[in-house]
Design an enzyme around this catalytic site. Structure first.
Site, PDB file in Angstrom:
ATOM      1  N   ILE A  11       0.816  -1.228   0.000  1.00  0.00           N
ATOM      2  CA  ILE A  11       0.000   0.000   0.000  1.00  0.00           C
ATOM      3  C   ILE A  11       0.844   1.270   0.000  1.00  0.00           C
ATOM      4  O   ILE A  11       0.414   2.311   0.439  1.00  0.00           O
ATOM      5  CB  ILE A  11      -1.013   0.023   1.171  1.00  0.00           C
ATOM      6  N   GLY A  12       2.082   1.177  -0.493  1.00  0.00           N
ATOM      7  CA  GLY A  12       2.838   2.414  -0.712  1.00  0.00           C
ATOM      8  C   GLY A  12       4.030   2.607   0.192  1.00  0.00           C
ATOM      9  O   GLY A  12       4.362   1.765   1.018  1.00  0.00           O
ATOM     10  N   ALA A  13       4.689   3.769   0.015  1.00  0.00           N
ATOM     11  CA  ALA A  13       5.919   4.083   0.737  1.00  0.00           C
ATOM     12  C   ALA A  13       5.810   5.442   1.398  1.00  0.00           C
ATOM     13  O   ALA A  13       5.093   6.315   0.929  1.00  0.00           O
ATOM     14  CB  ALA A  13       7.104   4.078  -0.238  1.00  0.00           C
ATOM     15  N   GLY A  14       6.540   5.621   2.518  1.00  0.00           N
ATOM     16  CA  GLY A  14       6.543   6.903   3.232  1.00  0.00           C
ATOM     17  C   GLY A  14       7.952   7.315   3.565  1.00  0.00           C
ATOM     18  O   GLY A  14       8.904   6.767   3.021  1.00  0.00           O
ATOM     19  N   ASN A  15       8.103   8.262   4.487  1.00  0.00           N
ATOM     20  CA  ASN A  15       9.425   8.798   4.805  1.00  0.00           C
ATOM     21  C   ASN A  15      10.398   7.748   5.326  1.00  0.00           C
ATOM     22  O   ASN A  15      11.588   7.832   5.088  1.00  0.00           O
ATOM     23  CB  ASN A  15       9.306   9.909   5.849  1.00  0.00           C
ATOM     24  N   VAL A  37       8.443   1.186   3.713  1.00  0.00           N
ATOM     25  CA  VAL A  37       7.287   0.797   2.905  1.00  0.00           C
ATOM     26  C   VAL A  37       6.173   0.267   3.802  1.00  0.00           C
ATOM     27  O   VAL A  37       6.401  -0.047   4.965  1.00  0.00           O
ATOM     28  CB  VAL A  37       7.694  -0.265   1.852  1.00  0.00           C
ATOM     29  N   ASP A  46       3.936  17.491  11.923  1.00  0.00           N
ATOM     30  CA  ASP A  46       3.951  17.222  10.482  1.00  0.00           C
ATOM     31  C   ASP A  46       2.531  16.966   9.980  1.00  0.00           C
ATOM     32  O   ASP A  46       2.291  16.054   9.212  1.00  0.00           O
ATOM     33  CB  ASP A  46       4.864  16.031  10.164  1.00  0.00           C
TER      34      ASP A  46
END
Length: 363
Positions: A10-14, A17, A123
């Site tokens: 379901i994707g990647a972040g800072n 994954v 953030d």
């Protein structure tokens, strides 16, 4: 780790994954965030987990547990089937005032709870607000990687956050009140929902961070003529977008503002929310802080292999070819993450240049 089975990526972040996993026994879906073992496991990661564990509120993604695999630290949390609020705005263009208020009320309720727990997010942005899968979606705040608890840690000093959402005082190198910086970010989120664009970005030159910073410092924003919003709403925005954080409206004051109170759902009223502020409000986590800290400490040890392996070190995901493809997917996703981090670095560099030039002045 036999407890979970993979559903999809379901994707990647800072920091790594994420994958959608299913608990085999209960069929419950959870989002699993993976952070590579080794140097990426730092105080931000530990803080994110401990802060997140302490939060129990319907407008905050629930923390479940942390698990150590041979290659990664895995953080299990509530899955929000509705995706990012950001995606919803991108497809809609912009929201009506009533729809924007509906989500803003939930955002403020979640942020208010965080602040009462002595945690400022630092953030807040549309990409960090998710939606559950219900027809009238419930907003969920996620990603506490940059949060800072005033009970456990020093006052915020570092320049973190997303350029478009960042408050003027965060650009100064003095200490600032993280809670008031969150108020500013909530204002940016509200503006984006109403207008479909960032308030302090030059639409012709959005990557020009220096220009964005200058507009933030001067509080230069306007509501386009084609966007029709009430005077009440304009008043709230004007009280949020105040350069001097001491003169900015507080979360408590926002909750009393007439625009916020209009059509406020019963579950968001002060009386209904009081239940979440009780000391006996239990955590969703089955793990103690000590157990979590031990797992995080163990995760600082790099994996025994130099490249990521299929299933994030869990194994058992098909044949060897499948594992190699899986590993390549993971490496590609982690390369994307590194590219995002380079973007952050470019932003940090610009901020430092602005600091050095003496352009930043906080009144």
């Amino acid at each position: 780790m036999d407890k979970y089975e993979l559903v999809k990526d379901i994707g990647a972040g800072n920091f790594g994954v994420a994958r959608l996993m299913k608990v085999k026994n209960s069929k419950e879906l959870v989002a699993m965030k993976y952070i590579e073992r080794g140097p990426k496991i730092d105080e931000n990661v530990a803080r994110e987990i401990i802060n997140h564990r302490s939060l129990r509120h319907p407008n905050i993604i629930r923390f479940k547990e942390v698990v150590l695999t041979p290659t990664h630290l895995a953080i299990a949390m509530e899955y929000a089937a509705g995706g990012e609020l950001f995606e919803r705005i991108c497809s809609a263009g912009r929201f009506s005032e009533d729809e924007a208020r509906y989500f803003f009320q939930q955002l403020i309720s979640g942020v208010s709870y965080c602040h009462a727990m002595q945690i400022c997010h630092r953030d807040l942005k549309l990409e960090n607000t998710l939606l559950d899968g219900s027809p009238a979606p419930r907003l969920k705040i996620c990603d506490f990687g940059y949060s800072k608890s005033s009970l456990l840690h020093s006052r915020p000093k570092s320049t973190v956050g997303t350029p478009a959402y960042i408050a003027p005082e965060v650009l100064s190198r003095r200490e600032y009140d993280g809670k008031m910086a969150d108020v500013w970010s909530c204002g940016v989120t509200l503006y984006v929902m109403l207008v479909g664009a960032y308030p302090f970005e030059d639409q012709e030159d959005p990557k020009n961070f220096r220009k964005t910073i200058q507009k933030i410092m001067a509080v230069q924003y306007k509501i386009p003529d084609y966007v029709h919003i009430s005077q009440d709403c304009k008043n709230l925005l004007s009280r949020i977008f105040v350069a001097n954080s001491l003169k900015r409206i507080t979360i408590a004051e926002i909750k009393k503002h007439s625009w916020f109170l209009k059509n406020l759902p019963r579950e968001l009223t002060e009386t209904a929310q009081a239940a979440y502020f009780k000391k006996e409000n239990p955590t969703f986590s089955l793990q103690t802080v000590e157990e979590i800290m031990k797992i995080v400490a163990d995760a600082k040890t790099p994996p025994p292999v130099s490249r990521s392996i299929g299933g994030f070190g869990w194994g058992g995901n098909g044949d060897a070819d499948g594992k190699e493809e899986d590993a390549e997917d993971v490496e590609e996703e982690e390369e994307e993450v590194e590219e995002e981090e380079d973007d952050e670095d470019e932003y940090d560099k610009t901020v430092k240049e602005v600091h050095a030039s003496g352009e930043v002045r906080i009144s």
